[in-house]
Enzyme design. Structure first.
Site, PDB file in Angstrom:
ATOM      1  N   CYS A  16       0.799  -1.232   0.000  1.00  0.00           N
ATOM      2  CA  CYS A  16       0.000   0.000   0.000  1.00  0.00           C
ATOM      3  C   CYS A  16       0.831   1.281   0.000  1.00  0.00           C
ATOM      4  CB  CYS A  16      -0.951   0.043   1.186  1.00  0.00           C
ATOM      5  SG  CYS A  16      -2.110  -1.297   1.245  1.00  0.00           S
TER       6      CYS A  16
ATOM      7  N   TRP B  83      -2.558  -3.005  -1.722  1.00  0.00           N
ATOM      8  CA  TRP B  83      -2.049  -4.373  -1.847  1.00  0.00           C
ATOM      9  C   TRP B  83      -2.954  -5.201  -0.941  1.00  0.00           C
ATOM     10  CZ3 TRP B  83       0.514  -8.097   1.277  1.00  0.00           C
ATOM     11  CH2 TRP B  83       1.231  -9.064   0.571  1.00  0.00           C
TER      12      TRP B  83
ATOM     13  N   ASN C   7      -2.675   2.372   5.115  1.00  0.00           N
ATOM     14  CA  ASN C   7      -1.652   1.360   4.865  1.00  0.00           C
ATOM     15  C   ASN C   7      -1.406   0.650   6.190  1.00  0.00           C
ATOM     16  OD1 ASN C   7       0.636  -0.124   4.263  1.00  0.00           O
ATOM     17  ND2 ASN C   7       2.015   1.624   4.356  1.00  0.00           N
TER      18      ASN C   7
ATOM     19  N   LYS D 242      16.113 -14.755  -6.448  1.00  0.00           N
ATOM     20  CA  LYS D 242      16.013 -13.762  -7.531  1.00  0.00           C
ATOM     21  C   LYS D 242      15.272 -14.365  -8.712  1.00  0.00           C
ATOM     22  CE  LYS D 242      16.531 -10.698  -6.280  1.00  0.00           C
ATOM     23  NZ  LYS D 242      16.770 -10.455  -4.932  1.00  0.00           N
TER      24      LYS D 242
ATOM     25  N   GLU E 119      11.468 -15.011  -7.953  1.00  0.00           N
ATOM     26  CA  GLU E 119      10.627 -13.816  -7.761  1.00  0.00           C
ATOM     27  C   GLU E 119      10.260 -13.161  -9.094  1.00  0.00           C
ATOM     28  OE1 GLU E 119      11.952 -11.187  -4.393  1.00  0.00           O
ATOM     29  OE2 GLU E 119      13.883 -11.246  -5.368  1.00  0.00           O
TER      30      GLU E 119
HETATM   31  C1  G6P Z   1      10.253  -8.047   0.636  1.00  0.00           C
HETATM   32  C2  G6P Z   1      11.072  -7.702  -0.590  1.00  0.00           C
HETATM   33  C3  G6P Z   1      12.416  -8.419  -0.541  1.00  0.00           C
HETATM   34  C4  G6P Z   1      13.142  -8.050   0.745  1.00  0.00           C
HETATM   35  C5  G6P Z   1      12.292  -8.357   1.980  1.00  0.00           C
HETATM   36  C6  G6P Z   1      12.888  -7.731   3.232  1.00  0.00           C
HETATM   37  O1  G6P Z   1       9.862  -9.376   0.590  1.00  0.00           O
HETATM   38  O2  G6P Z   1      10.373  -8.068  -1.761  1.00  0.00           O
HETATM   39  O3  G6P Z   1      13.212  -8.042  -1.648  1.00  0.00           O
HETATM   40  O4  G6P Z   1      14.348  -8.757   0.814  1.00  0.00           O
HETATM   41  O5  G6P Z   1      10.983  -7.791   1.839  1.00  0.00           O
HETATM   42  O6  G6P Z   1      12.808  -6.337   3.099  1.00  0.00           O
HETATM   43  P1  G6P Z   1      13.725  -5.319   3.854  1.00  0.00           P
HETATM   44  O7  G6P Z   1      13.218  -3.964   3.439  1.00  0.00           O
HETATM   45  O8  G6P Z   1      13.520  -5.569   5.328  1.00  0.00           O
HETATM   46  O9  G6P Z   1      15.136  -5.551   3.444  1.00  0.00           O
END
Ligand code: G6P
Length: 608
Positions: free
Chosen positions: A2, A75, A101, A485, A488
């Protein structure tokens, strides 16, 4: 996850809101909406799908005009993505519009109470209760009303609220979800993140939990829940908007991959002075470090994968035991943590709900907390005892690349800092580590120059059904990130396996044409990896190997070999990950997927 934008000023609000929301698209969303004050009444437009759908709705004969409004990208959590569930939500009389949010955990109870009082709900969201509650408690004083409402809400929220009684003022409040205030000239803003307002102003307030802000074109007042005005110091954003734009590249992800040499340099360079590690504002003393019984690294997603590498780096340099846990587990696992444990939390956004909760749990258990964070002023940065910023600049692509890389170098810096304070390494060893770090940006630039080779490998296998990433020790830790990677952004099934463990079951899945990416950069385990490559080849796999320059014997075993420059062992993950990022990127690109905004994912996960 969001996104919120709000505007009050003298210009038309709609284009400003839509532009701001487009800068928040990276957070992940499935519907969008806006509410604008139009001739003393609140007008709403919202729709399921991308912002373009909302834009079309507004342009196709259903425009709204007005100089104040709030906007939202949703979202979905409570209720499917739909026009009705999209925000803003209106109160019963239509006098209040709310964007939210976060998650209201006690919304079922609140909904029941409101239903008993005659309120009817048209959406399935938790947010709609807030709109009705504001109306129910409204006593003519919006600050008192919002305070009363928030005292009854459990969970997390950033809220923007329009009230038809206030044609040129709106309010916002936050708890546990991010919200900033942009202070302009004759116009003011709210937003979930800085890029949304950066083309209008560089002066922002970071709202703290339970602070209520009241904005008009010429005034911004921040209140506490008792209705008292709070003095806030504005923060001046000094990075450039172009840093948050694509700069000619097709995707943010590619731009961010290509930025890695520079941002790693930015993270490292100011921290190395005269051959020493200098971490300004970090208050870990030698006495404290000597008393540490262990280090716990806690994070989510890719940041957790940094932690898995971090264990090898910190233990390798300092011989201090390190445990690594995903934050959503740590907070409930009754971890063995006390006042002699240093808890290192890693987060790009600094707003990940599970990581925040895990950090608080560690603090409750008496641990000192050390945060490695990218977003300045984020919740984790504010609450941790120490913060080491990663200076990666804004990362827009949902799949992280440059933030991951700078987190790795931050861990390396922290390890060397600990070693320096404990006088653990001799001068020669210390110098070798510093040289290794300093060489990284150029080495990574070389790997990027060689991207055509990785693109070729991707072009051969982009239709693969399943890809396995194998490695041992540090290579295994990087394999976890390479595999994440790929899944995703390309939606290809993928697994990372400790190469020696494969034979205990998973090898049954290897068949003709299975793609195996074999990471073979750990020198002492090179021969063992060659054997593992033989094992999978014998079962029909095609193998792409990543190896250090000079290890040409691997060409006899693997179908493709990507070489990376020679480098000190503990820093090699910073290099190895780069071809894996490119591999995932090129595959997703060949499949024509929405690389920067993969399905179902959010950049910043601010719910549990
Ligand atoms: C989400 C993102 C990831 C990230 C994870 C942790 O799932 O899509 O790419 O690694 O959150 O996020 P942060 O902001 O805590 O690194």
């Amino acid at each position: 996850m969001c996104g919120i934008v709000g505007y009050v000023g003298k210009k038309q609000a709609v284009p400003i809101l839509l532009d701001g929301l487009s800068k928040l698209e990276y957070r992940g969303y499935d519907s969008a909406g806006i509410a604008v004050m139009q001739n003393g009444e609140i007008s709403i437009r919202k729709s399921k799908g991308r912002l373009a759908v909302l834009r079309e709705k507004l342009e196709a004969g259903n425009p709204i005009s007005g100089v104040m409004g709030i906007g939202h990208t949703r979202w979905a959590t409570h209720g499917e993505p739909s026009d009705t569930n999209s925000h803003p939500h209106l109160s019963r009389s239509g006098r209040f519009a709310v964007v939210h949010n976060g998650i209201i955990e006690n919304y079922i109870k609140l909904r029941q109470r409101l239903t008993e009082k005659g309120f009817e709900f048209i959406s399935e969201t938790d947010t709609e209760v807030i709109a009705h509650m504001v109306e129910y408690y409204y006593n003519g004083n919006i600050i008192e009303t919002v305070a009363k409402v928030t005292e009854r809400l459990e969970g997390s929220y950033a809220l923007g609220i329009l009230c038809a009684d206030m044609p040129d003022t709106f309010v916002a409040v936050r708890k546990e979800s991010p919200l900033i205030v942009g202070i302009g000239e004759g116009e003011n803003f709210i937003a979930s993140d800085i890029p949304a307002i950066l083309s209008h102003t560089r002066d922002v307030y970071f709202l703290e939990n339970n602070e209520i802000v009241m904005l008009s074109a010429d005034k911004v007042d921040v209140y506490n829940l008792d209705g008292e005005i709070i003095e806030k110091n504005p923060f001046h954003v000094d990075w450039d908007i172009s840093a948050a734009e694509k700069g000619g590249y097709e995707h943010f992800m590619f731009k961010e991959i290509m930025e890695q040499p520079n941002v790693i340099r930015d993270t490292i360079q100011p921290r190395i002075r005269n051959g020493k590690i200098v971490l300004d504002d970090i208050s870990l003393t030698a006495d404290y470090i000597k008393g540490i019984n262990k280090i716990y690294i806690v994070a989510c997603g890719s940041a957790y994968h940094v932690g898995v590498v971090g264990k090898y780096i910190i233990e390798g340099i300092n011989r201090i035991p390190v445990e690594v846990a995903v934050a959503s587990e740590f907070r409930y696992m009754n971890p063995v943590v006390d006042d002699k444990t240093l808890t290192v939390v890693i987060s790009q956004s600094g707003e990940t709900a599970d990581t925040i909760a895990a950090m608080r749990e560690a603090k409750r258990l008496g641990s000192r907390t050390f945060a490695i964070v990218n977003v300045v002023g984020s919740a984790i940065a504010r609450e941790a005892d120490d913060v080491l910023y990663t200076w990666a600049g804004p990362e827009i692509s949902v799949a992280t690349t440059k933030a991951y890389s700078t987190q790795l170098t931050a861990i390396y810096l922290l390890s060397l800092y600990i070693a320096q304070e404990l006088e653990q390494l001799d001068d020669e060893q210390f110098r070798m580590h510093i040289e290794t770090l300093e060489a990284l940006p150029d080495n990574i630039a070389k790997i990027l120059d060689n991207k055509g080779e990785i693109q070729y490998a991707a072009s051969q296998y982009y239709n693969a059904k399943s890809v396995f990433f194998l490695g041992r020790t540090l290579d295994y830790a990087v394999a976890l990130e390479g595999s994440l990677k790929l899944k995703e952004i390309s939606y290809i099934h993928s697994e990372a396996y400790a190469a020696g463990e494969l034979k205990h079951g998973t090898i049954a899945l290897i068949e003709d044409g299975t793609v195996v990416v074999a990471l073979c950069t750990v020198k002492k385990l090179f021969e063992k990896m060659l054997s593992n490559i033989k094992e999978v080849k014998a079962r029909g796999a095609v193998v792409i190997a990543i190896a250090e320059e000079g290890h040409t014997e691997i060409e006899k075993e693997a179908d493709h070999v990507i070489y990376i420059p020679k480098c000190g062992e503990l820093a090699i993950p910073s290099e190895t990950v780069v071809p894996l990022q490119l591999f995932a990127y090129y595959i997703a690109s060949l499949k024509g997927l929405d690389i920067d905004k993969p399905r179902n994912l959010a950049k910043s996960v601010t719910v549990e």
